[in-house]
Scaffold this active site. Sequence first.
Site, PDB file in Angstrom:
ATOM      1  N   SER A 131     -12.696 -54.512   4.890  1.00 31.97           N
ATOM      2  CA  SER A 131     -12.159 -54.090   3.585  1.00 31.97           C
ATOM      3  C   SER A 131     -13.001 -52.913   3.114  1.00 31.97           C
ATOM      4  CB  SER A 131     -12.242 -55.241   2.582  1.00 31.97           C
ATOM      5  OG  SER A 131     -13.546 -55.755   2.522  1.00 31.97           O
ATOM      6  N   LYS A 191      -7.985 -72.129  11.677  1.00 32.28           N
ATOM      7  CA  LYS A 191      -7.352 -72.658  10.459  1.00 32.28           C
ATOM      8  C   LYS A 191      -7.156 -74.166  10.587  1.00 32.28           C
ATOM      9  CE  LYS A 191      -7.268 -68.831   8.275  1.00 32.28           C
ATOM     10  NZ  LYS A 191      -8.240 -68.649   7.196  1.00 32.28           N
ATOM     11  N   LEU A 203       4.386 -56.762  10.163  1.00 27.81           N
ATOM     12  CA  LEU A 203       5.660 -56.062  10.011  1.00 27.81           C
ATOM     13  C   LEU A 203       5.694 -55.081   8.832  1.00 27.81           C
ATOM     14  CD1 LEU A 203       8.617 -55.731  10.882  1.00 27.81           C
ATOM     15  CD2 LEU A 203       9.181 -57.667   9.383  1.00 27.81           C
ATOM     16  N   ILE A 218      -5.321 -60.555   0.285  1.00 23.52           N
ATOM     17  CA  ILE A 218      -4.930 -61.652  -0.615  1.00 23.52           C
ATOM     18  C   ILE A 218      -6.037 -61.877  -1.649  1.00 23.52           C
ATOM     19  CG2 ILE A 218      -4.070 -64.020  -0.756  1.00 23.52           C
ATOM     20  CD1 ILE A 218      -3.426 -63.842   2.255  1.00 23.52           C
ATOM     21  N   SER A 278      -2.833 -71.592   6.905  1.00 23.88           N
ATOM     22  CA  SER A 278      -1.714 -70.764   7.341  1.00 23.88           C
ATOM     23  C   SER A 278      -0.603 -71.628   7.897  1.00 23.88           C
ATOM     24  CB  SER A 278      -2.234 -69.827   8.434  1.00 23.88           C
ATOM     25  OG  SER A 278      -1.167 -69.259   9.136  1.00 23.88           O
ATOM     26  N   TYR A 311      -7.455 -67.788  16.454  1.00 24.18           N
ATOM     27  CA  TYR A 311      -7.362 -67.605  15.000  1.00 24.18           C
ATOM     28  C   TYR A 311      -6.670 -68.815  14.366  1.00 24.18           C
ATOM     29  CZ  TYR A 311      -4.993 -66.496  10.693  1.00 24.18           C
ATOM     30  OH  TYR A 311      -4.498 -66.581   9.419  1.00 24.18           O
ATOM     31  N   ASP A 339     -22.510 -61.611   3.578  1.00 21.70           N
ATOM     32  CA  ASP A 339     -21.690 -62.383   4.504  1.00 21.70           C
ATOM     33  C   ASP A 339     -21.727 -63.839   4.045  1.00 21.70           C
ATOM     34  OD1 ASP A 339     -21.032 -61.992   7.885  1.00 21.70           O
ATOM     35  OD2 ASP A 339     -20.941 -63.946   6.880  1.00 21.70           O
ATOM     36  N   PHE A 387      10.295 -56.636  17.691  1.00 25.37           N
ATOM     37  CA  PHE A 387       9.872 -57.398  18.870  1.00 25.37           C
ATOM     38  C   PHE A 387      10.903 -58.476  19.227  1.00 25.37           C
ATOM     39  CE2 PHE A 387       5.372 -56.364  17.231  1.00 25.37           C
ATOM     40  CZ  PHE A 387       5.328 -55.180  17.958  1.00 25.37           C
TER      41      PHE A 387
HETATM   42  N1  UFG Z   1       7.323 -57.636  14.020  1.00 27.70           N
HETATM   43  C1  UFG Z   1       8.046 -56.642  14.652  1.00 27.70           C
HETATM   44  N2  UFG Z   1       7.458 -55.424  14.821  1.00 27.70           N
HETATM   45  C2  UFG Z   1       6.187 -55.153  14.378  1.00 27.70           C
HETATM   46  C3  UFG Z   1       5.456 -56.186  13.737  1.00 27.70           C
HETATM   47  C4  UFG Z   1       6.043 -57.414  13.577  1.00 27.70           C
HETATM   48  O1  UFG Z   1       9.194 -56.851  15.056  1.00 27.70           O
HETATM   49  O2  UFG Z   1       5.711 -54.022  14.582  1.00 27.70           O
HETATM   50  C5  UFG Z   1       7.954 -58.943  13.830  1.00 27.70           C
HETATM   51  C6  UFG Z   1       7.220 -60.061  14.554  1.00 27.70           C
HETATM   52  O3  UFG Z   1       7.667 -60.170  15.877  1.00 27.70           O
HETATM   53  C7  UFG Z   1       7.594 -61.262  13.700  1.00 27.70           C
HETATM   54  C8  UFG Z   1       7.747 -60.679  12.289  1.00 27.70           C
HETATM   55  O4  UFG Z   1       7.885 -59.283  12.468  1.00 27.70           O
HETATM   56  O5  UFG Z   1       8.849 -61.736  14.079  1.00 27.70           O
HETATM   57  C9  UFG Z   1       6.514 -60.936  11.434  1.00 27.70           C
HETATM   58  O6  UFG Z   1       5.357 -60.516  12.133  1.00 27.70           O
HETATM   59  P1  UFG Z   1       3.933 -60.375  11.423  1.00 27.70           P
HETATM   60  O7  UFG Z   1       2.972 -59.893  12.465  1.00 27.70           O
HETATM   61  O8  UFG Z   1       4.076 -59.575  10.177  1.00 27.70           O
HETATM   62  O9  UFG Z   1       3.621 -61.848  10.965  1.00 27.70           O
HETATM   63  P2  UFG Z   1       3.446 -63.173  11.847  1.00 27.70           P
HETATM   64  O10 UFG Z   1       4.500 -64.110  11.369  1.00 27.70           O
HETATM   65  O11 UFG Z   1       3.369 -62.931  13.280  1.00 27.70           O
HETATM   66  O12 UFG Z   1       1.961 -63.574  11.435  1.00 27.70           O
HETATM   67  C10 UFG Z   1       1.634 -63.911  10.146  1.00 27.70           C
HETATM   68  C11 UFG Z   1       0.164 -63.581   9.845  1.00 27.70           C
HETATM   69  C12 UFG Z   1      -0.757 -64.452  10.646  1.00 27.70           C
HETATM   70  C13 UFG Z   1      -0.377 -65.888  10.502  1.00 27.70           C
HETATM   71  C14 UFG Z   1       1.063 -66.074  10.857  1.00 27.70           C
HETATM   72  C15 UFG Z   1       1.513 -67.473  10.669  1.00 27.70           C
HETATM   73  O13 UFG Z   1      -0.099 -62.243  10.156  1.00 27.70           O
HETATM   74  O14 UFG Z   1      -2.053 -64.282  10.137  1.00 27.70           O
HETATM   75  O15 UFG Z   1       1.873 -65.264  10.007  1.00 27.70           O
HETATM   76  O16 UFG Z   1       2.761 -67.655  11.250  1.00 27.70           O
HETATM   77  F1  UFG Z   1      -1.114 -66.682  11.333  1.00 27.70           F
END
Ligand code: UFG
Length: 350
Positions: free
Chosen positions: A39, A156, A203, A15, A127, A152, A61, A221
Amino acid sequence: MEAPTILVTGGAGFIGSHTVVALAEAGYRPVVLDNFSNSQQDVLEGLRQILGYEVPCCVADCAHRSALFEAMEREQVRGVIHFAAFKAVGESVREPLRYYRNNLDALLTLVEVMLELGVHDLIFSSSCTVYGEPQQLPVTEASPILPAISPYGNTKQVGEEILRDVVRAGKPLRIISLRYFNPIGAHPSGLIGELPIGVPNNLVPYITQTAAGLRPELVIFGDDYATPDGTCIRDYIHVMDLAEAHVAALRSLERLSALASYYDVFNIGTGQGASVLDVVRAFEDACGLSLPYCIGPRRPGDVAAVYADATKAREQLGWTAHRTLHQALADAWRWEQRLQHLTGSRAKCQ
Ligand code: UFG
């Protein structure tokens, strides 16, 4: 008039780097401060190609007080956007102390140095994780904050509380916390984007790596959630829309410069929920590909559905997301293809 200098901590991250572009395009002078722990220096080359000049960068840092102080003093920083933090939810569960130390140390040091130097304006990366599993959708900024599921997420929540308390104590700071929903996509040039290290947790990078043949299939998932198609719902926002929200927030702080102290929070999302299956279909449609996937078990800690009511940001910051899910996925795919091209040519050189 000289362009105001904005320090972007974590400015080489996903970001952060896109926000550097948005800042420069809006007439600011961004300065990156990054320790490159999560990064790569290549990001600076991508930024150079997009902007046509080298963005100043301090390799340091954020919790290193004297380095931060010197950088801010030397660069005559007028405002700060603070991204520098660890962000992997699962890792934070395994290594809570490392997360609390890193994320809170950086924030505390930054605020102290800002006060010492008389820098007033700060944007903090928060977040939507602070809302946990919401009882009502969409979530507004007035929705209840639930106990964080991961360390984590707690960094926040605690970060927001620290900033609110500092402002309540009358310290001369104007602060906005932005509660991000799910940032995806990449700069449309394909020159910068997300750089997950190892197997992606999120995702969209998982989808693009699967489409590129690096992963055999996407595992969804769980498809037994109480949502229309059984898969989880999130609010996926194009990272450039999110980047532009930071510019809108900075401008809002500038308009409030008559106030000595100010604190507020804003949701930064599109207001639209999309299920995991919606994202898969939108990706296939936007990129003209077929994505192999299967249904796996639920991932612990996932909430069924969360998406934003972003009315407050529209009304008070004059910001709204305008890029589509299709655009975001097409941009993410362009970036993934460029990454594959770069890694392929690197491998050939070795
Ligand atoms: N998902 C899958 N398969 C994968 C990865 C993700 O089905 O391989 C699903 C997850 O179960 C979820 C959706 O895709 O339903 C989104 O998952 P992400 O991991 O992309 O995102 P999250 O909503 O879990 O997490 C994100 C940020 C975090 C933050 C959070 C706040 O990565 O840093 O949103 O809700 F804290």
